[in-house]
Structures are given as structure tokens and as C-alpha cells.
Design a protein around this motif. Structure first.
Motif, PDB file in Angstrom:
ATOM      1  N   PRO A 368      27.073  36.544  29.089  1.00 16.29           N
ATOM      2  CA  PRO A 368      27.590  35.885  30.276  1.00 16.29           C
ATOM      3  C   PRO A 368      28.908  35.171  29.977  1.00 16.29           C
ATOM      4  N   GLY A 372      33.398  34.522  36.499  1.00 19.19           N
ATOM      5  CA  GLY A 372      32.547  35.475  37.200  1.00 19.19           C
ATOM      6  C   GLY A 372      32.597  36.888  36.658  1.00 19.19           C
ATOM      7  N   CYS A 373      32.419  37.025  35.348  1.00 24.12           N
ATOM      8  CA  CYS A 373      32.345  38.393  34.819  1.00 24.12           C
ATOM      9  C   CYS A 373      31.572  38.397  33.511  1.00 24.12           C
ATOM     10  N   THR A 374      31.097  39.582  33.129  1.00 23.20           N
ATOM     11  CA  THR A 374      30.477  39.755  31.817  1.00 23.20           C
ATOM     12  C   THR A 374      31.158  40.909  31.115  1.00 23.20           C
ATOM     13  N   THR A 393      32.272  43.714  33.775  1.00 22.88           N
ATOM     14  CA  THR A 393      31.521  43.806  35.034  1.00 22.88           C
ATOM     15  C   THR A 393      31.702  42.516  35.819  1.00 22.88           C
ATOM     16  N   GLY A 395      31.005  39.541  38.437  1.00 28.18           N
ATOM     17  CA  GLY A 395      29.848  38.822  38.966  1.00 28.18           C
ATOM     18  C   GLY A 395      29.838  38.864  40.484  1.00 28.18           C
ATOM     19  N   SER A 396      29.092  37.948  41.079  1.00 26.95           N
ATOM     20  CA  SER A 396      28.838  38.047  42.522  1.00 26.95           C
ATOM     21  C   SER A 396      30.072  37.804  43.380  1.00 26.95           C
ATOM     22  N   THR A 399      36.418  39.934  41.050  1.00 27.91           N
ATOM     23  CA  THR A 399      37.535  39.332  40.305  1.00 27.91           C
ATOM     24  C   THR A 399      38.854  39.768  40.921  1.00 27.91           C
ATOM     25  N   ALA A 442      32.426  42.829  43.462  1.00 28.37           N
ATOM     26  CA  ALA A 442      31.167  42.263  42.950  1.00 28.37           C
ATOM     27  C   ALA A 442      30.248  43.362  42.425  1.00 28.37           C
ATOM     28  N   GLY A 443      29.803  43.187  41.200  1.00 34.82           N
ATOM     29  CA  GLY A 443      28.839  44.128  40.620  1.00 34.82           C
ATOM     30  C   GLY A 443      29.455  45.412  40.074  1.00 34.82           C
TER      31      GLY A 443
END
Ligand code: XIL
Length: 466
Positions: A368, A372-374, A393, A395-396, A399, A442-443
Motif C-alpha cells: 500500500p 492513492g496507488c499501489t 494500480t 486506488g479508489s 490518479t 480507479a482500480g
């Protein structure tokens, strides 16, 4: 028709209208966030979108603008061929090819090397050789060129067009073939020893559907895999026109090769025609690649129709003025609607013969990030070097831009990176998105990568998004 059946059909119609309305909403939502260039859209699907490039056109601003904007892989159209790189025996000339490689690196694009061993576009001196002298000259060529470009090539067309057309399934007669049937595997072994980080491909035309020629290539790949001859990918040139249309079993053919455990790539795509018919053909080819998880990317054989080796057939995605054609829109639309690749090693799948114990690619656990990303990293390690593929990837919240920080162990120095800018070549390195892959919905994910010397060990990436 009885009453019940009529009633149930009415119910189906209502449901279908409902689905249609939902479908419209969904597709509008998709369009609003859709990638707007071929490279960015392909990258969202874990793939690349490339073009053949001619060094002498790099100074043409219309050409360069489209190149830099749309593509994230390049293939030198002629500059890496035997006649260009070894004009006299054992004297090598890399000027034009280097211009293309330098531009690609500047732009964060990768390079497909084309082609190390081929019966065509050979320098004149090769005509005077045969037997062992020719075999050794060919192997020297493969070794020298692959060594010179070591670390800079995503995939090499090691051998091009070695099978005959027609129904025989035989090898093509050529000076190289007359040095002995094992010339192809000898070339692949030499290429692997010279650049273990490059994927090694066999490339051909008229192999795009299932036929005697593609069956023969299939049998060769199967044999290479069973005997441990290093091969990672098969290229399908895909030069189409009304006499040689897109085969109806195009996707099935890609899939059967992929099932042998190699990547497949569409390497020289052009489709003669115009308007909707041409657009539909391009859509079919693009969709076929997206439907095959090991189809890692598509390269078109030139940018504008006027750049094509068969310009009169207007077979490309941009017209002579550099304006997008219907075929362009169809490809982009297909890419934007396609399925992501299933996570698979994006690097050589067979270990180097010089290092049979190299570990297979591994995937670290998602980590994590602070934003907002991994990011996850997969490594392909060989003796003395590795390629890392990093998946970012969102996040919700999606980016607009991202950066990934990781620390390389001592002894590891990056020679080449793609789809990201880097702050340093060793130690703690921050990778930031390039212009076309900062925005991730997102995602969704994008991938970048780098090649390095040394041993990767466990890399722990941290992702930050804005
Ligand atoms: C073509 C180039 O596009 C031309 O500029 C050149 O004159 C001839 O070669 N298969 C291949 C490519 O593998 O190298 C060829 O490229 C097209 C057919």
C-alpha cells in the motif's frame, strides 16, 4: 405464437431496453475517462503500441509529433538489418539505428530489434560465403549486434522469414538454410548468450492464420520448447490486403502459439484499404490481441500512409497529412474497451543457457502506498542483470500523476527504463509517470519497467499518487 410466449418476449424486450439504457450510461462514463492515445490505452491493458520508424524521418516535425504522442515501442524499419549494421565483414555501423534507440530512450519508449538473421537485405559480402564460413559470419553478426545493444532491446526478431510459402511446410531455401537446418537454433542460442535480457522472437508473414506455413513454425516452436532452445516470442507480421485478408482464425492462431508458452506479438501490421472496411479490419486485429493474454503488443509498420513500404495501398492509421483515419479511431476504441493481460512474466520465459539456474519471475506482495496507488514488481533475473516490471494500480480515486520509489541494492545500475522517468540510476530511485500514463482510473493499472545490472533481490516499491 401462444400468449405466454408473446408475454415473455415482451418482458425480454423491456429488459433489453433497460440494458441498452444502462449500456449507454456505462459507455459514456468510459468515454469520459478513456485514454486518448494508442500507447496510453495499450499500456492500461498491460500492452504496448508500437510503430516502425525510419531514422531519416526523425527530423520531420509532423512525423515526430505523432511518434512521441502515440507510441511506446519502436522498431527500426531498416536500420538494424544486416546490410545496415555490418556493411563489410566484421566492421559494424550503428549510426542510424543509434539515432532511433536514442530517441526511444529519450521518450521512454522501448525498442524491438529487427532483424538479426534473415535471407533478405544482406550485405553484398555475404554472397561470397557459404558453409561454415557463412554460419560463423552469421553467428558473429548475431553476437556482435546483440551485444552492442545489450540492455536496450525489449525483443529481438532473431530470425525472420525462414519458412517457405505454400503447402509444403518446408524451410525457405536460402544461403543461411544451406548452412544446415540447425541455423535457426544456433542463432537463438547466440542471441541469448549475448543479451539475456531481451525476449527472443521468431518473426514471419503468411503465418497469421492456421495453414501449412504456420503449422511448420508451430512445430518448430514446440520442438524448441521441448529441447530448451531459448525462444520467448513469435511475431506475426500481419501485412494484409484484399488478396491476403485478415484470416478468420487469426485470434485462434495467436492463442495456439501462446499456449506453447511463448508471447505473441503483432509486429508489422498494415492493412490496405480505406474507410469503414479498413477500420473494421484494424478493429478485428486489435481485439484479437486483447483477447489473447500473452499477446503483449501491436506494432504498425509505419506512421502515415505516405511512410508505408506500400504507400499506394494506404494501409496505416494516419493519412499523408498526419490526420487520424477511421482505422485509428477503431483501434483506439478497441484498446479502450479491451481486457487487461493476465499477469504473466513480461520478460524472457526461458532461462539463459549460460545460467540455467536463473530463478523464474516472481511477484512481490502488493504494497500500500502513501497516496492513492499501489505498486508491485516482478523480476526476471539472470546472471549479472535483471528486468523489473512495475505495475502501478490506482486506488479508489484514480490518479492524475504518480511516482514509485524503490531502493536498488548496491551493484545494481539501471541501463534503460521505459514508460517512466527516473531520478537516478542506482541507490534510491524515484520513477515518475511520463505524459501519457499519469492518469489511471480507479482500480486500473499501468506498467513501467527498467533493466539493470546486478542482482535485484527483493525490491519494495512505494507508490504515491496525486
Ligand atoms: C521493408 C521496409 O519497410 C522497406 O523500407 C524495405 O525497403 C524493405 O523491407 N517484412 C519485414 C520487414 O520483416 O523488414 C520489411 O520491411 C517488410 C516485410
Amino acid at each position: 405464437m401462444d400468449r405466454n410466449r408473446r408475454r415473455s418476449r415482451a418482458a425480454i424486450t423491456v429488459a433489453a431496453v433497460g440494458a441498452l439504457v444502462t449500456g449507454v450510461v456505462v459507455s459514456l462514463a468510459t468515454t469520459a475517462n478513456a485514454a486518448t492515445t494508442l500507447g496510453a490505452s495499450a499500456a492500461e491493458k498491460g500492452r504496448y503500441f508500437g510503430t516502425a520508424v525510419a531514422a531519416y524521418k526523425l527530423s520531420d516535425s509532423t512525423y515526430s509529433t505523432i511518434l512521441n504522442r502515440e507510441f511506446n515501442m519502436v522498431t527500426p524499419e531498416n536500420e538494424m538489418k544486416w546490410d545496415a549494421t555490418e556493411p563489410s565483414q566484421n566492421s559494424f555501423s550503428y549510426g542510424s539505428a543509434d539515432q532511433i534507440v536514442a530517441r526511444a530512450q529519450q521518450q521512454g519508449m522501448r525498442v524491438r530489434g529487427h532483424a538479426l538473421a534473415w535471407h533478405s537485405q544482406q550485405p553484398g559480402w555475404v554472397n561470397n560465403l557459404s558453409g561454415t564460413a557463412l554460419r560463423n559470419a552469421m553467428l558473429n553478426h548475431v553476437t556482435q549486434v546483440a551485444t552492442y545493444y545489450k540492455g536496450k532491446i525489449y525483443a529481438w526478431d532473431v530470425v525472420n522469414e525462414a519458412f517457405a510459402d505454400g503447402s509444403t511446410g518446408a524451410r525457405r531455401d536460402s544461403n543461411l538454410q544451406r548452412t544446415g537446418n540447425d541455423w535457426i537454433e544456433a542463432a537463438f542460442r547466440a542471441a541469448r548468450a549475448a543479451d539475456p535480457g531481451a525476449k527472443l522472437c521468431y518473426n514471419d508473414y503468411n503465418t497469421d492464420g492456421q495453414n501449412a506455413k504456420s503449422n511448420a513454425v508451430y512445430a518448430m516452436v514446440q520442438d524448441f520448447k521441448s529441447r530448451g532452445v531459448p525462444i520467448d516470442c513469435v511475431g506475426f507480421q500481419s501485412h494484409f490486403n484484399p488478396q491476403s485478408p485478415v484470416p478468420s482464425d487469426y485470434q485462434a492462431n495467436l492463442q495456439r502459439f501462446a499456449n506453447l508458452g511463448v508471447d505473441v506479438q503483432i509486429t508489422e501490421l498494415d492493412i490496405e484499404g480505406s474507410g469503414t472496411a479498413q477500420a473494421n479490419n484494424f478493429r478485428t486485429v486489435t481485439q484479437a490481441c486483447l483477447n489473447v493474454s500473452r499477446c503483449t503488443g501491436i506494432t504498425v509498420w509505419g506512421i502515415r500512409d505516405s511512410d508505408s513500404w506500400r504507400a499506394s495501398g494506404t494501409p496505416l492509421l494516419f493519412d499523408g497529412n498526419g490526420t487520424k483515419k477511421a482505422a485509428y479511431d477503431a483501434v483506439l476504441q478497441a484498446l479502450n474497451g479491451g481486457n487487461p493481460t493476465s499477469p504473466s512474466p513480461s520478460n524472457p520465459s526461458s532461462p539463459s543457457p549460460s545460467n540455467p539456474s536463473s530463478p523464474s519471475p516472481s511477484q512481490s506482495n502488493p504494497n500500500p502506498g502513501t497516496g492513492g496507488c499501489t505498486a508491485t514488481v516482478s523480476i526476471n533475473q539472470w546472471q549479472g542483470g535483471f528486468v523489473a516490471t512495475v505495475r502501478v494500480t490506482a486506488g479508489s480515486s484514480g490518479t492524475n500523476s504518480w511516482s514509485v520509489r524503490l531502493t536498488l541494492p548496491s551493484g545494481a545500475t539501471i541501463s534503460n527504463a521505459w514508460n517512466a522517468d527516473r531520478s537516478a540510476s542506482s541507490g534510491a530511485v524515484t520513477f515518475t509517470n511520463v505524459s501519457y500514463n499519469g492518469k489511471i482510473n480507479a482500480g486500473q493499472f499501468t506498467e513501467f519497467g527498467f533493466q539493470s545490472s546486478g542482482t535485484a533481490g527483493t525490491l519494495t516499491p512505494t507508490c504515491t499518487a496525486a
